[in-house]
Design a protein around this motif. Sequence first.
Motif, PDB file in Angstrom:
ATOM      1  N   GLU A   4      -2.361   5.150   7.366  1.00  0.00           N
ATOM      2  CA  GLU A   4      -2.977   5.083   6.047  1.00  0.00           C
ATOM      3  C   GLU A   4      -2.601   6.368   5.315  1.00  0.00           C
ATOM      4  O   GLU A   4      -3.173   7.440   5.565  1.00  0.00           O
ATOM      5  CB  GLU A   4      -4.500   4.963   6.169  1.00  0.00           C
ATOM      6  N   VAL A  34     -12.376   5.446   6.525  1.00  0.00           N
ATOM      7  CA  VAL A  34     -12.547   5.287   5.076  1.00  0.00           C
ATOM      8  C   VAL A  34     -14.025   5.169   4.720  1.00  0.00           C
ATOM      9  O   VAL A  34     -14.500   5.760   3.744  1.00  0.00           O
ATOM     10  CB  VAL A  34     -11.763   4.046   4.592  1.00  0.00           C
ATOM     11  N   GLU A  38       0.826  -1.206   0.000  1.00  0.00           N
ATOM     12  CA  GLU A  38       0.000   0.000   0.000  1.00  0.00           C
ATOM     13  C   GLU A  38       0.860   1.256   0.000  1.00  0.00           C
ATOM     14  O   GLU A  38       0.560   2.240  -0.671  1.00  0.00           O
ATOM     15  CB  GLU A  38      -0.912   0.018   1.225  1.00  0.00           C
ATOM     16  N   SER A  66     -11.284   5.156  -0.243  1.00  0.00           N
ATOM     17  CA  SER A  66      -9.985   4.824   0.350  1.00  0.00           C
ATOM     18  C   SER A  66      -8.914   5.828  -0.044  1.00  0.00           C
ATOM     19  O   SER A  66      -7.795   5.796   0.487  1.00  0.00           O
ATOM     20  CB  SER A  66      -9.550   3.413  -0.095  1.00  0.00           C
TER      21      SER A  66
END
Length: 408
Positions: free
Chosen positions: A199, A384, A163, A390
């Motif tokens: 994230e 999210v 990611e 996302s």
Amino acid sequence: MAEENTASGAADALADFLRRRREQIAQRWADAALFRTVFTVARDEAVEASKAVLDALAEVARSGRLEDLAAPGFTAVREQLGRMSASRGRAGFTTAQIDSEVAGLRAPVIALLRAEFDASEEPAHECALALTALMGTLRLVVLETTVSAGEQVIARQHEQLLEVATPVIKLWEAAEMHWQLLPGGGCAREEYVIGAHLEPAYAIGGDNFDWSTGADHLVLTMTDGMGQGIDASLLTSLAVSALRNARRADISLADQVCLADQAVYAQYGGKVYASTLLRFELATGIVCAVDAGSPQLFRQRDGRTEQIELTAQLPLGMFEETLYEEQTFQVRPGDRLIAVSTGVHGTRSAVGDLFGERALRQVLSATRPTTPHETARAIVAGLVEHYGSSDLAADAAVVCLDWNGPRG
């Protein structure tokens, strides 16, 4: 045929014994290390977990499949056993040590069995043999779930790497710099367990978390960057390095922040970097804190979630020679602390609703039984969902810490 009837009778007798002595065994198991160190909030949780395992064992015994890992009774508690063994693994215990803890559960059951029957009687002997076989299978089930949990952790870490650091993203260099600054996805000692998740937004924003542990203390940092891409990563790299260097100087937390503030100001002159620093005294649970910006801190205690209000001070690098002050608060065994960056508590949905404290409380309430690492990921998943995509507009960083208390 006679031997089969004897074995079946012993299994049935064991099932009846486990159900009859369920409360007494559960009370003893609740004080065993495997349950006591996992269910730290209330002893009743450990007792109820023990009863669930005992009910499963009684069901397996009733079925006569004492040595079958696939016996239906184990299905009901396999997930719970997996969470327990994974928790012990994150606390630094080896597979052999976890297996030893499970093996230790047999002793209190045997003691009650001997107290109820004359040990010289044949039925008592057969029942004890059936118990030994059943507990041996339980150990294999725990071993299986421990290995499975480890494989899942590795898979999640691999997913995180993909990611953050996929080479098809044009901001590869910024992501790579950012990733290298992170200490990892978690940390565990007898006094605490930490789980964290970052994230990143597509245009890396510079959010970061960091921790450092010593013989008598833990320092935890949550930071919000400014800007995007390479510029944000360079600012983050400087701020994190300055905080780490100041930490090594063995000075007060406030003085550490002052030194880092000077380093950021000298290089960027007004380009700010927000940070919240916490220093835990492992022997007492006293936490020294400096709030130099926008990250927020929450605490779960006795079923309640509350924000820990810290006096907001200037972010790093805004002015030259800013002075910072420390605050203190106390953590108790069973407390859970959650630190979130602005990218979490300041994100709005498509219709303008702030993720904020209310939504965060709902996620925290739902994830209280899960591990810190799972909780951190669940908060980001909830964010999210709230945002509707996302592709977040800002980095989202979460650190979750479970405080177990001083050693011993």
